[in-house]
Motif scaffolding. Structure first.
Motif, PDB file in Angstrom:
ATOM      1  N   VAL A 295      54.444  65.444  70.773  1.00  0.00           N
ATOM      2  CA  VAL A 295      53.330  65.577  69.836  1.00  0.00           C
ATOM      3  C   VAL A 295      52.106  66.145  70.536  1.00  0.00           C
ATOM      4  CG1 VAL A 295      51.815  64.336  68.242  1.00  0.00           C
ATOM      5  CG2 VAL A 295      54.216  63.673  68.443  1.00  0.00           C
ATOM      6  N   ASP A 296      51.828  65.669  71.740  1.00  0.00           N
ATOM      7  CA  ASP A 296      50.679  66.182  72.491  1.00  0.00           C
ATOM      8  C   ASP A 296      50.841  67.673  72.790  1.00  0.00           C
ATOM      9  OD1 ASP A 296      49.504  63.716  72.476  1.00  0.00           O
ATOM     10  OD2 ASP A 296      50.176  63.158  74.497  1.00  0.00           O
ATOM     11  N   ALA A 297      52.052  68.080  73.153  1.00  0.00           N
ATOM     12  CA  ALA A 297      52.289  69.489  73.440  1.00  0.00           C
ATOM     13  C   ALA A 297      52.099  70.345  72.195  1.00  0.00           C
ATOM     14  CB  ALA A 297      53.703  69.677  73.998  1.00  0.00           C
ATOM     15  N   ALA A 298      52.565  69.833  71.046  1.00  0.00           N
ATOM     16  CA  ALA A 298      52.392  70.572  69.794  1.00  0.00           C
ATOM     17  C   ALA A 298      50.916  70.662  69.419  1.00  0.00           C
ATOM     18  CB  ALA A 298      53.178  69.896  68.676  1.00  0.00           C
ATOM     19  N   ASP A 299      50.166  69.582  69.637  1.00  0.00           N
ATOM     20  CA  ASP A 299      48.718  69.609  69.401  1.00  0.00           C
ATOM     21  C   ASP A 299      48.058  70.682  70.257  1.00  0.00           C
ATOM     22  OD1 ASP A 299      48.115  67.861  67.386  1.00  0.00           O
ATOM     23  OD2 ASP A 299      47.721  66.143  68.678  1.00  0.00           O
ATOM     24  N   ALA A 300      48.464  70.754  71.519  1.00  0.00           N
ATOM     25  CA  ALA A 300      47.861  71.721  72.434  1.00  0.00           C
ATOM     26  C   ALA A 300      48.173  73.151  72.006  1.00  0.00           C
ATOM     27  CB  ALA A 300      48.362  71.477  73.853  1.00  0.00           C
TER      28      ALA A 300
ATOM     29  N   VAL B 259      56.029  64.726  62.450  1.00  0.00           N
ATOM     30  CA  VAL B 259      57.429  65.103  62.253  1.00  0.00           C
ATOM     31  C   VAL B 259      57.569  66.617  62.211  1.00  0.00           C
ATOM     32  CG1 VAL B 259      59.364  65.051  60.624  1.00  0.00           C
ATOM     33  CG2 VAL B 259      58.038  62.972  61.046  1.00  0.00           C
ATOM     34  N   MET B 260      56.702  67.254  61.420  1.00  0.00           N
ATOM     35  CA  MET B 260      56.780  68.699  61.270  1.00  0.00           C
ATOM     36  C   MET B 260      56.437  69.435  62.564  1.00  0.00           C
ATOM     37  SD  MET B 260      57.904  69.072  58.316  1.00  0.00           S
ATOM     38  CE  MET B 260      58.059  68.197  56.762  1.00  0.00           C
ATOM     39  N   MET B 261      55.610  68.818  63.404  1.00  0.00           N
ATOM     40  CA  MET B 261      55.203  69.480  64.638  1.00  0.00           C
ATOM     41  C   MET B 261      56.307  69.458  65.696  1.00  0.00           C
ATOM     42  SD  MET B 261      51.157  68.734  65.300  1.00  0.00           S
ATOM     43  CE  MET B 261      51.357  67.005  65.676  1.00  0.00           C
ATOM     44  N   VAL B 262      57.083  68.368  65.744  1.00  0.00           N
ATOM     45  CA  VAL B 262      58.049  68.230  66.837  1.00  0.00           C
ATOM     46  C   VAL B 262      59.463  68.619  66.435  1.00  0.00           C
ATOM     47  CG1 VAL B 262      56.678  66.351  67.814  1.00  0.00           C
ATOM     48  CG2 VAL B 262      58.638  65.802  66.356  1.00  0.00           C
TER      49      VAL B 262
ATOM     50  N   ARG C 158      41.108  65.480  64.765  1.00  0.00           N
ATOM     51  CA  ARG C 158      40.324  66.472  65.506  1.00  0.00           C
ATOM     52  C   ARG C 158      39.550  65.822  66.646  1.00  0.00           C
ATOM     53  NH1 ARG C 158      39.558  68.650  60.243  1.00  0.00           N
ATOM     54  NH2 ARG C 158      37.584  67.518  59.999  1.00  0.00           N
ATOM     55  N   ALA C 159      39.095  64.592  66.435  1.00  0.00           N
ATOM     56  CA  ALA C 159      38.265  63.923  67.449  1.00  0.00           C
ATOM     57  C   ALA C 159      39.100  63.326  68.579  1.00  0.00           C
ATOM     58  CB  ALA C 159      37.427  62.833  66.780  1.00  0.00           C
ATOM     59  N   PHE C 160      40.264  62.743  68.256  1.00  0.00           N
ATOM     60  CA  PHE C 160      41.011  61.990  69.255  1.00  0.00           C
ATOM     61  C   PHE C 160      42.438  62.490  69.496  1.00  0.00           C
ATOM     62  CE2 PHE C 160      38.027  59.025  67.142  1.00  0.00           C
ATOM     63  CZ  PHE C 160      37.214  58.741  68.238  1.00  0.00           C
ATOM     64  N   GLY C 161      42.924  63.404  68.661  1.00  0.00           N
ATOM     65  CA  GLY C 161      44.297  63.868  68.793  1.00  0.00           C
ATOM     66  C   GLY C 161      45.250  63.039  67.939  1.00  0.00           C
ATOM     67  N   THR C 162      46.393  63.616  67.646  1.00  0.00           N
ATOM     68  CA  THR C 162      47.359  62.942  66.778  1.00  0.00           C
ATOM     69  C   THR C 162      47.913  61.676  67.414  1.00  0.00           C
ATOM     70  OG1 THR C 162      48.015  65.081  65.830  1.00  0.00           O
ATOM     71  CG2 THR C 162      49.521  63.241  65.508  1.00  0.00           C
ATOM     72  N   SER C 163      48.371  61.764  68.663  1.00  0.00           N
ATOM     73  CA  SER C 163      49.031  60.624  69.311  1.00  0.00           C
ATOM     74  C   SER C 163      48.101  59.431  69.463  1.00  0.00           C
ATOM     75  CB  SER C 163      49.564  61.036  70.686  1.00  0.00           C
ATOM     76  OG  SER C 163      50.595  61.973  70.556  1.00  0.00           O
ATOM     77  N   ARG C 164      46.908  59.687  69.997  1.00  0.00           N
ATOM     78  CA  ARG C 164      45.984  58.582  70.234  1.00  0.00           C
ATOM     79  C   ARG C 164      45.591  57.902  68.927  1.00  0.00           C
ATOM     80  NH1 ARG C 164      41.227  60.305  74.049  1.00  0.00           N
ATOM     81  NH2 ARG C 164      43.073  61.050  75.160  1.00  0.00           N
ATOM     82  N   THR C 165      45.347  58.717  67.894  1.00  0.00           N
ATOM     83  CA  THR C 165      44.978  58.148  66.601  1.00  0.00           C
ATOM     84  C   THR C 165      46.098  57.276  66.041  1.00  0.00           C
ATOM     85  OG1 THR C 165      43.578  60.053  66.103  1.00  0.00           O
ATOM     86  CG2 THR C 165      44.254  58.687  64.245  1.00  0.00           C
ATOM     87  N   LEU C 166      47.333  57.771  66.129  1.00  0.00           N
ATOM     88  CA  LEU C 166      48.457  57.014  65.573  1.00  0.00           C
ATOM     89  C   LEU C 166      48.732  55.741  66.367  1.00  0.00           C
ATOM     90  CD1 LEU C 166      51.021  59.756  64.489  1.00  0.00           C
ATOM     91  CD2 LEU C 166      49.848  58.090  63.040  1.00  0.00           C
ATOM     92  N   LEU C 167      48.642  55.794  67.676  1.00  0.00           N
ATOM     93  CA  LEU C 167      48.903  54.601  68.482  1.00  0.00           C
ATOM     94  C   LEU C 167      47.918  53.483  68.139  1.00  0.00           C
ATOM     95  CD1 LEU C 167      49.704  56.262  71.925  1.00  0.00           C
ATOM     96  CD2 LEU C 167      51.300  55.014  70.465  1.00  0.00           C
ATOM     97  N   VAL C 168      46.653  53.821  68.026  1.00  0.00           N
ATOM     98  CA  VAL C 168      45.647  52.815  67.649  1.00  0.00           C
ATOM     99  C   VAL C 168      45.876  52.337  66.225  1.00  0.00           C
ATOM    100  CG1 VAL C 168      43.179  52.420  67.261  1.00  0.00           C
ATOM    101  CG2 VAL C 168      43.932  53.705  69.278  1.00  0.00           C
ATOM    102  N   ASN C 169      46.228  53.270  65.355  1.00  0.00           N
ATOM    103  CA  ASN C 169      46.401  52.919  63.956  1.00  0.00           C
ATOM    104  C   ASN C 169      47.603  51.997  63.735  1.00  0.00           C
ATOM    105  OD1 ASN C 169      44.954  53.610  61.445  1.00  0.00           O
ATOM    106  ND2 ASN C 169      46.998  54.191  60.740  1.00  0.00           N
TER     107      ASN C 169
END
Length: 403
Positions: free
Chosen positions: A358-363, A294-297, A240-251
């Motif tokens: 993923v970003d588009a699905a988040d949006a 996976v489920m989003m895209v 919720r704070a950073f988005g799926t993509s940004r969180t996963l890339l850092v993680n």
């Protein structure tokens, strides 16, 4: 519990059965590779037998093969019986969540809490129970799994109402056909590479700690506790704070760094112990958000997407332990973990190529005011599998990206 139950006894197995690290690691390889291949057919089986019969069949296979593994006398026999165990595991995980949702009297939200809580307790408690039983004998964890699954089998037969067969049976070739979609293929390769690092840690790190079964169980209890807490509570907040993509890339970057630390500290049991426990936090976040991505895209029905992704990622998880054992024997333990770290970094790169999806699905989720929840997505997919209906997955914003 079965995920980590055998971890504390891996060094004891190698010593008492005079097996190499690579041979012992085949316990994971045979289990996960069979699980991967079986994921391609579990939807087909479940849609014809019904959820309850599929659960009973899966549990029965685990009971039989876990007991057989505990009664074995050679490492080869155990590896073979673990393969049968993997088949039972695939049948069970294909339908268990849908059954919990359908059977819960506490409503949908209550079922999700129940499932996530049970999963977290199992991941954390498995290694601890395995360590206590393994302190008595290396056969203890295998027999313990058989006993626990017998209880689950009887409870399922007695307490679970009959479940109807779906109206529309699943297609046998659908999971493989789904790999033609770029979004799903990209996430599958990401999952394969991530699981390569994950299972390198899970299967090979016990040999570096030089601890007895009970202490190994305690270490992996701490690891499992962080997996559970970060999966259920921390991952959604970070998303919720950073988005799926940004969180996963850092993680991904942090998990790769953690594996590299183990590579540089293979001669220090204390370093390995701390790094393994800390890795539980990164693995918990990834387990939630990668599956959700996976489920989003995926531009196919969620049950098909789940089976396809499970097939590809479990292949990585299955091959990694054996490869790590061979690398350790040929070049040293450090090389096995550096390769694991490199695999996770490569997962970061592969994931970045599909980040737009993923970003588009988040949006879209944000615009629809629908909070993205991994547990909810999984339940919807499993409900579709059980009920025979189709739930349309979010479509990618540009057709060329999904081809």
């Amino acid at each position: 519990m079965g995920i980590g139950l055998v971890d504390p006894i891996l060094p004891a197995l190698a010593e008492q059965l005079e097996a190499t690290k690579a041979q012992v690691s085949l316990l994971f390889t045979s289990y996960l590779v069979v699980t991967a291949v079986a994921m391609l057919v579990t939807g087909w089986v479940s849609s014809r037998l019904g959820a309850k019969r599929t659960l009973v069949l899966g549990l029965a296979l685990v009971v039989v093969f876990a007991l057989a593994a505990g009664s074995s006398s050679t490492i080869g026999q155990i590896v073979g019986f673990r393969a049968g165990w993997g088949l039972g595991n695939a049948l069970f995980i294909a339908t268990s969540l849908a059954v919990i949702v359908a059977s819960s009297s506490g409503g949908f939200a209550g079922a999700i809490v129940l499932y996530e809580t049970a999963l977290g307790v199992g991941i954390a408690a498995g290694p601890l129970v395995g360590g206590l039983l393994g302190d008595l004998s290396w056969r203890g964890p295998f027999i313990g799994v058989s006993v626990l699954m017998t209880v689950a089998l009887v409870a399922t037969l007695v307490l679970l109402p009959p479940t109807p067969r779906p109206e529309h049976p699943s297609s046998l070739g659908a999971p493989l056909a789904a790999l033609r979609h770029r979004g799903l293929a990209t996430m599958g390769v990401t999952g394969l590479l991530y699981n390569w690092g994950f299972f390198t840690l899970l299967a090979h790190s016990p040999f570096l700690m030089h601890l007895d079964a009970v202490r190994l169980g305690l270490v992996f209890f701490g690891w499992g506790l962080l997996v559970a807490l970060f999966s259920v509570f921390v991952a959604p907040r970070l998303q919720r704070a950073f988005g799926t993509s940004r969180t996963l890339l850092v993680n991904f970057a942090l998990l790769a760094l953690d594996l590299a630390v183990i590579g540089f500290g293979v001669d220090s049991p204390a370093v390995v112990v701390v790094a393994v426990v800390v890795a539980g936090a990164f693995i918990g976040i990834n387990n939630t958000l990668v599956t959700q991505a996976v489920m989003m895209v995926a531009p196919v029905e969620r049950p098909v997407a789940s089976a396809t992704y499970g097939f590809v990622r479990f292949l990585g998880g299955g091959l990694a332990p054996f490869a790590a054992g061979l690398l350790a024997e040929a070049h040293g333990d450090d090389v096995a973990f550096w390769v694991g770290a490199g695999a996770v970094l490569l997962a970061l790169v592969v994931f970045a190529t599909g980040r737009r999806l993923v970003d588009a699905a988040d949006a879209r989720m944000a615009q629809a005011h629908e909070p993205v929840d991994a547990g909810t997505e999984a339940v919807q997919g499993m409900e579709s599998l059980q009920g025979g209906g189709e739930i349309a997955a979010p479509q990618p914003p540009e057709g060329r990206l999904s081809r």
